[in-house]
Design a protein around this motif. Structure first.
Motif, PDB file in Angstrom:
ATOM      1  N   THR A   1      -8.732  -2.045   7.671  1.00  0.00           N
ATOM      2  CA  THR A   1      -8.172  -0.644   7.119  1.00  0.00           C
ATOM      3  C   THR A   1     -10.192   0.031   7.692  1.00  0.00           C
ATOM      4  N   THR A   2     -10.719  -0.841   7.720  1.00  0.00           N
ATOM      5  CA  THR A   2     -12.000   0.574   7.989  1.00  0.00           C
ATOM      6  C   THR A   2     -13.091   0.085   9.162  1.00  0.00           C
TER       7      THR A   2
ATOM      8  N   ASN B   1      -4.371   2.508  -0.847  1.00  0.00           N
ATOM      9  CA  ASN B   1      -4.698   1.332   0.877  1.00  0.00           C
ATOM     10  C   ASN B   1      -4.492   0.209   0.982  1.00  0.00           C
ATOM     11  N   ASN B   2      -4.935  -0.449   1.852  1.00  0.00           N
ATOM     12  CA  ASN B   2      -4.508  -1.703   1.514  1.00  0.00           C
ATOM     13  C   ASN B   2      -5.953  -2.156   1.377  1.00  0.00           C
ATOM     14  N   ILE B   3      -7.293  -2.253   1.344  1.00  0.00           N
ATOM     15  CA  ILE B   3      -8.129  -2.874   0.560  1.00  0.00           C
ATOM     16  C   ILE B   3      -8.025  -3.181  -1.196  1.00  0.00           C
TER      17      ILE B   3
ATOM     18  N   SER C   1      -4.761 -11.598   5.797  1.00  0.00           N
ATOM     19  CA  SER C   1      -4.587 -10.799   7.212  1.00  0.00           C
ATOM     20  C   SER C   1      -3.436 -10.612   7.637  1.00  0.00           C
TER      21      SER C   1
ATOM     22  N   GLY D   1       1.106  -1.121   0.180  1.00  0.00           N
ATOM     23  CA  GLY D   1      -0.169   0.130   0.081  1.00  0.00           C
ATOM     24  C   GLY D   1       1.095   1.275  -0.043  1.00  0.00           C
TER      25      GLY D   1
ATOM     26  N   ALA E   1      -8.169  -6.977   4.026  1.00  0.00           N
ATOM     27  CA  ALA E   1      -7.695  -5.340   4.255  1.00  0.00           C
ATOM     28  C   ALA E   1      -9.049  -4.469   4.421  1.00  0.00           C
TER      29      ALA E   1
ATOM     30  N   PHE F   1      -1.091  -7.216   6.361  1.00  0.00           N
ATOM     31  CA  PHE F   1      -1.659  -6.164   6.377  1.00  0.00           C
ATOM     32  C   PHE F   1      -2.114  -5.235   8.103  1.00  0.00           C
TER      33      PHE F   1
ATOM     34  N   THR G   1      -0.523  -2.552   9.653  1.00  0.00           N
ATOM     35  CA  THR G   1      -1.568  -1.654  10.188  1.00  0.00           C
ATOM     36  C   THR G   1      -1.601  -1.167  11.983  1.00  0.00           C
TER      37      THR G   1
END
Length: 409
Positions: free
Chosen positions: A365-366, A46-48, A236, A40, A361, A239, A243
């Motif tokens: 992320t969310t 971004n990771n998504i 994951s 990313g 991701a 990530f 993160t």
């Protein structure tokens, strides 16, 4: 007894080039896999988006893997295996020189398109090994994964730290060149022209028989819940490490390597005694419970030492469940359609690989990190419940099959 098993394990020496090729191929994959969480920042996205790219990679593999396998039935295993390996080589080179997001996307698409190595490898084993020894030889594929996971992450982390994506990309490409040389010079064709000419096509009734097999559908459903939850967590980890834990490249590689070392230790020491003492069915149940607890705890962990310990338990659970569950799935179907039933379980793995990177991701992320543990544990829960439904009795019954055929007539 152990001596006899070891003899069976290394009985088919003509497959040695295949094991070398698989080991090197998996090593190339494990070099790049721990680095995903850093893509990313590297590609300023971004990771998504990165998760979506790797999901697209699995999607292409899901579509093109069976096509390459079918072509190997028509044109031979060795030519299609080489085509697959050359495609992987090109994908690694393109990944190494990727300086834009679109180059990375194209590289992952190409890698997915030519990702037929493992289905073709299974076909080669089926060509040369009779059913009674086939399970033991298939276990060598798992051993190749275990051994590759000992070295790949550390190599990838080292090269990425000092040379960026170019280092691990070219190193993985170099390994693929060795794989191609081994395949060309050492691997014999196991499905020659004379066998291809005399082979006959299976009828479309095969799919119908699997659809009507309640035991097979039950075990495939159990496998689906397990493999989706397992793949989300594994895809994951990189990530999550970047993160949530704020780890460096070398730290992430270290986590993967420790997990690999423990998995190898379990595979070669504790696995057989545990299976012998518990039996396959109870081992599966224990493993699925360990998965559920471990997945839940991961979301609430913010310390690298805790994560390493949790993944030691995940590795132990993987040893207890994944092999025995595949064995149980194969036992639900007639010997005549083993290829079909194993193909369906592999297809579920591919679907999990499509869902895993993007779902992982997206959650990380969310949502707060603990939701990763909660959501994945909830996906894993039905597998535990299903495992207590007398799975030891869900086997192929030739008598019932004969009754069904007589009723149809």
């Amino acid at each position: 007894m152990t001596e006899n098993k070891n003899k069976k394990l290394f009985k088919y020496r003509m497959l040695a080039p295949l094991w070398i090729a698989i080991f090197i191929d998996v090593l190339g994959f494990t070099i790049l896999f721990p680095l995903v969480g850093f893509f990313g920042e590297l590609f300023e996205t971004n990771n998504i988006v990165i998760g979506l790219i790797f999901s697209v990679n699995a999607m292409f593999g899901f579509v093109f893997g069976p096509i390459l396998s079918k072509l190997s039935d028509r044109y031979g295993r060795k030519p299609l295996l080489l085509i697959s390996q050359f495609g992987t080589l090109f994908a690694f080179v393109l990944t190494a020189f990727s300086n834009t997001l679109w180059m990375l996307i194209i590289a992952r698409m190409i890698d997915g398109m030519f990702g037929g190595n493992f289905p073709i490898a299974k076909a080669i084993i089926s060509d040369k090994v009779p059913p009674k020894d086939r399970g033991i030889q298939m276990a060598n594929v798992g051993i190749a994964h275990v051994l590759a996971s000992l070295f790949g992450p550390a190599i990838g982390g080292f090269f990425f730290t000092f040379f960026g994506l170019l280092g691990p990309g070219l190193f993985a490409a170099g390994l693929t060149v060795i794989t191609i040389v081994v395949t060309i010079s050492m691997l014999e064709e196991t499905w020659p022209k004379e066998k291809r000419l005399h082979s006959h096509k299976r009828t479309s009734d095969v799919s119908l028989k699997v659809r009507e097999n309640k035991n097979a559908l039950f075990m495939l459903g159990l496998w689906a819940f397990h493999t989706i939850s397992f793949t989300i967590i594994m895809s994951s980890l990189s990530f999550f490490s970047v993160t949530v834990l704020k780890l460096s490249v070398l730290d992430v590689s270290f986590v993967f390597m420790i997990s690999g070392i423990f998995r190898a230790g379990v595979r070669f020491t504790l696995f057989k005694p545990t299976i012998k003492k518990l039996g396959e069915t109870n081992a599966i149940r224990v493993g699925l419970v360990i998965f559920f607890v471990s997945f839940f705890l991961i979301g609430f962990s913010s310390n690298v030492v805790v994560i390493v310990i949790i993944f030691m338990f995940v590795s132990f659970a993987a040893s207890l469940t994944r092999g025995p569950m595949n064995s149980k799935i194969s036992q639900t179907a007639s010997p005549k359609i083993q290829g079909k039933i194993n193909g369906l379980s592999s297809g579920l793995d591919s679907i999990a690989q499509i869902i895993g990177p993007l779902a992982g991701a997206l959650i990380i992320t969310t949502l707060p990190p603990y939701w990763l543990g909660i959501i994945v544990a909830l996906i894993a829960l039905p597998a535990i419940v299903m495992s207590f439904q007398n799975i030891e009795k869900k086997k192929y019954d030739p008598t019932a099959n004969l009754i069904n055929h007589s009723m149809e007539r």
